[in-house]
Design a protein around this motif. Structure first.
Motif, mmCIF file in Angstrom:
data_model
loop_
_atom_site.group_PDB
_atom_site.id
_atom_site.type_symbol
_atom_site.label_atom_id
_atom_site.label_comp_id
_atom_site.label_asym_id
_atom_site.label_seq_id
_atom_site.Cartn_x
_atom_site.Cartn_y
_atom_site.Cartn_z
ATOM 1 N N ASP A 150 0.805 -1.219 0.000
ATOM 2 C CA ASP A 150 0.000 0.000 0.000
ATOM 3 C C ASP A 150 0.838 1.268 0.000
ATOM 4 O O ASP A 150 0.447 2.283 -0.574
ATOM 5 C CB ASP A 150 -0.912 0.007 1.236
ATOM 6 C CG ASP A 150 -1.813 -1.210 1.278
ATOM 7 O OD1 ASP A 150 -2.743 -1.291 0.461
ATOM 8 O OD2 ASP A 150 -1.564 -2.100 2.119
ATOM 9 N N VAL A 151 1.991 1.214 0.682
ATOM 10 C CA VAL A 151 2.833 2.401 0.841
ATOM 11 C C VAL A 151 4.276 2.027 0.529
ATOM 12 O O VAL A 151 4.869 1.184 1.198
ATOM 13 C CB VAL A 151 2.751 2.957 2.281
ATOM 14 C CG1 VAL A 151 3.536 4.268 2.386
ATOM 15 C CG2 VAL A 151 1.308 3.149 2.723
ATOM 16 N N GLN A 152 4.835 2.648 -0.515
ATOM 17 C CA GLN A 152 6.248 2.455 -0.844
ATOM 18 C C GLN A 152 6.996 3.749 -0.569
ATOM 19 O O GLN A 152 6.651 4.795 -1.116
ATOM 20 C CB GLN A 152 6.425 2.102 -2.326
ATOM 21 C CG GLN A 152 5.936 0.752 -2.751
ATOM 22 C CD GLN A 152 6.397 0.435 -4.173
ATOM 23 O OE1 GLN A 152 7.594 0.502 -4.483
ATOM 24 N NE2 GLN A 152 5.459 0.089 -5.040
ATOM 25 N N VAL A 153 8.020 3.651 0.255
ATOM 26 C CA VAL A 153 8.883 4.806 0.528
ATOM 27 C C VAL A 153 10.214 4.583 -0.189
ATOM 28 O O VAL A 153 10.753 3.478 -0.177
ATOM 29 C CB VAL A 153 9.122 4.986 2.035
ATOM 30 C CG1 VAL A 153 10.094 6.134 2.301
ATOM 31 C CG2 VAL A 153 7.793 5.237 2.748
ATOM 32 N N GLY A 154 10.713 5.619 -0.816
ATOM 33 C CA GLY A 154 12.013 5.525 -1.476
ATOM 34 C C GLY A 154 12.834 6.762 -1.197
ATOM 35 O O GLY A 154 12.360 7.711 -0.556
ATOM 36 N N LEU A 168 18.918 14.388 -3.562
ATOM 37 C CA LEU A 168 18.444 14.673 -2.209
ATOM 38 C C LEU A 168 16.933 14.528 -2.156
ATOM 39 O O LEU A 168 16.222 14.986 -3.043
ATOM 40 C CB LEU A 168 18.823 16.112 -1.813
ATOM 41 C CG LEU A 168 18.361 16.577 -0.433
ATOM 42 C CD1 LEU A 168 19.124 15.854 0.670
ATOM 43 C CD2 LEU A 168 18.546 18.088 -0.285
ATOM 44 N N GLY A 169 16.450 13.888 -1.086
ATOM 45 C CA GLY A 169 15.010 13.826 -0.876
ATOM 46 C C GLY A 169 14.507 12.416 -0.684
ATOM 47 O O GLY A 169 15.261 11.444 -0.752
ATOM 48 N N GLY A 170 13.225 12.314 -0.420
ATOM 49 C CA GLY A 170 12.562 11.023 -0.317
ATOM 50 C C GLY A 170 11.218 11.111 -1.001
ATOM 51 O O GLY A 170 10.773 12.190 -1.408
ATOM 52 N N TYR A 171 10.546 9.970 -1.142
ATOM 53 C CA TYR A 171 9.228 9.993 -1.776
ATOM 54 C C TYR A 171 8.377 8.862 -1.237
ATOM 55 O O TYR A 171 8.874 7.883 -0.683
ATOM 56 C CB TYR A 171 9.341 9.893 -3.301
ATOM 57 C CG TYR A 171 10.033 8.655 -3.812
ATOM 58 C CD1 TYR A 171 9.325 7.462 -4.018
ATOM 59 C CD2 TYR A 171 11.392 8.665 -4.110
ATOM 60 C CE1 TYR A 171 9.971 6.322 -4.497
ATOM 61 C CE2 TYR A 171 12.033 7.536 -4.585
ATOM 62 C CZ TYR A 171 11.320 6.373 -4.780
ATOM 63 O OH TYR A 171 11.948 5.246 -5.251
ATOM 64 N N VAL A 172 7.075 9.024 -1.391
ATOM 65 C CA VAL A 172 6.110 7.984 -1.045
ATOM 66 C C VAL A 172 5.261 7.718 -2.270
ATOM 67 O O VAL A 172 4.774 8.653 -2.919
ATOM 68 C CB VAL A 172 5.222 8.414 0.136
ATOM 69 C CG1 VAL A 172 4.180 7.339 0.445
ATOM 70 C CG2 VAL A 172 6.077 8.691 1.365
ATOM 71 N N CYS A 173 5.079 6.436 -2.587
ATOM 72 C CA CYS A 173 4.276 6.027 -3.734
ATOM 73 C C CYS A 173 3.094 5.192 -3.273
ATOM 74 O O CYS A 173 3.197 4.433 -2.299
ATOM 75 C CB CYS A 173 5.103 5.174 -4.700
ATOM 76 S SG CYS A 173 6.245 6.117 -5.700
#
Length: 403
Positions: A238-242, A251-256
């Motif tokens: 349900d939630v992918q963090v990268g 730089l940074g992160g994301y949620v898919c």
């Protein structure tokens, strides 16, 4: 004008630092004098770099440099506001659309760091009536997010799916949502989480499945799509963090995830709501990086060739690289387990003096008795560089009485 000394109100901090020095685990930051590469200069010394998260060498790739410069010329150096007020630029939306398409999901939101992506997501999607089931070796950002959520936290033994199921059974009839969360690749031991099995478990129990893929992004899966893709579990997670700070090179992160998840995070994730958005140069750099993952798959192949060669040589030399007292490494993160914190930090300093940058990791980053030198291989290390590093590691270990 002289600097002010530490006031009595902060004397407890000095006491902690004095204790670290007594234990031999105190460190000073090493300063990089040039670009992040397989061979570079720290504190004025040329070293073979085995400490960087720059898995694919994208930190200084010409196409990423060009993208950053072009975006700076076109849009300036900053966005000027948080995303929800006036700081959402077209290039930010392009990056989110690019990542969502790459991951094969409906939508994506970019955060200012991978840490804030994890902490902001966990803390916003759950509340005090809910339950979090977390692997005991999950990243600190997951732990902090879980605490901030005020949900009830249950910790399952590392990679123990049966134990996770036991805990799910205990709470399945309790009110509230249940979230199972794991790292895709664990950052200290380099082992791969049982993403597929945990996803199946969540399917059976109706739990939310979340994966932190920071060290799997750009490393595992098709063209570096991560551990979720590696286990063919995209439809079950349900939630992918990268992260955009490691293999992606910036730089940074994301949620898919689903469109509803991302819209919710736009409205409720505090790090997103209260942090100025990325400079346009960073967004442009990341877009270029995802293009390279698709067009230059040989980088990932080279990364794995180097990884397996390096691991085998360390193992053959007699080092514990995981699997004895810690989980076995399965990725470019290869720990050299020494156990004792002072011995580990002394070994790290001795390696640096001989020309190898390999960071010592001790308590509290890892448990007492689990101190290690954490090495990370990249696609850009040449075989002569790897062999030279191995020679230094082995000879220094013998001189230090480690081998």
């Amino acid at each position: 004008m002289p600097f002010a000394a530490t006031r009595p109100q902060l004397a407890h901090l000095t006491a902690v630092m004095d204790d670290l020095k007594a234990r031999g685990t105190y460190f000073k930051l090493r300063v990089l004098d040039d670009e992040q590469g397989p061979v570079c200069h720290y504190d004025g010394r040329e070293v073979i770099n085995l400490a960087s998260n720059n898995y694919l060498g994208l930190c200084n790739h010409p196409k990423l440099r060009e993208a950053a410069i072009a975006a700076t010329r076109k849009y300036g150096v900053g966005s000027g506001a948080v995303r929800t007020i006036a700081g959402t630029m077209r290039i930010h939306m392009e990056l989110e659309e690019k990542i969502a398409a790459f991951k094969g999901v409906e939508a994506c939101v970019v955060f200012q760091s991978g840490f804030s992506a994890n902490a902001g997501t966990v803390s916003s999607i759950l509340g005090k009536e809910d339950f979090i089931l977390s692997d005991e070796l999950n990243h600190a950002s997951i732990i902090d997010g879980a605490r901030l959520s005020k949900a009830k936290i249950k910790v399952f033994r590392h990679k123990d799916v049966a134990h996770a199921e036991e805990l799910l059974k205990e709470v399945q009839n309790e009110p509230g949502r249940k979230l199972v969360i794991t790292d895709g690749v664990f950052s200290m031991d380099g082992d791969i989480g049982p993403v597929g099995e945990l996803a199946d478990l969540c399917e059976r129990y109706g739990a939310i499945m979340m994966v932190d893929d920071a060290h799997a992004s750009g490393v595992l899966g098709r063209n570096g799509r991560g551990s979720v893709d590696h286990f063919h579990a995209t439809s079950k997670v349900d939630v992918q963090v990268g992260t955009l700070s490691k293999a992606i090179g910036a730089l940074g992160g994301y949620v898919c995830g689903s469109r509803d998840l991302i819209d919710f995070l736009y409205h409720r994730a505090r790090p997103f709501l209260f942090s100025t958005s990325h400079p346009p140069s960073v967004a442009a750099t990341c877009i270029a990086a995802f293009d390279l993952l698709e067009s230059e798959p040989e980088r990932i192949a080279r990364l794995w060739d180097n990884t397996w060669y390096f691991k085998k040589q360390l193992t053959d030399a007699g080092f514990d690289v995981g699997g004895k007292t810690t989980p076995a490494s399965e990725t470019p993160i290869t720990p050299i387990i020494l156990g004792d914190g002072r011995r580990t930090m002394d070994f790290s300093r001795a390696l640096f003096d001989q020309g190898v940058m390999a960071t010592g990791i001790a308590f509290p980053t890892v448990s007492e008795g689990k101190a290690r030198i954490r090495t990370i291989m990249t696609s850009e290390h040449t075989r002569p560089q790897i062999d030279r590093a191995l020679d230094i590691i082995v000879s220094t270990a013998k001189t230090s009485g480690i081998l």
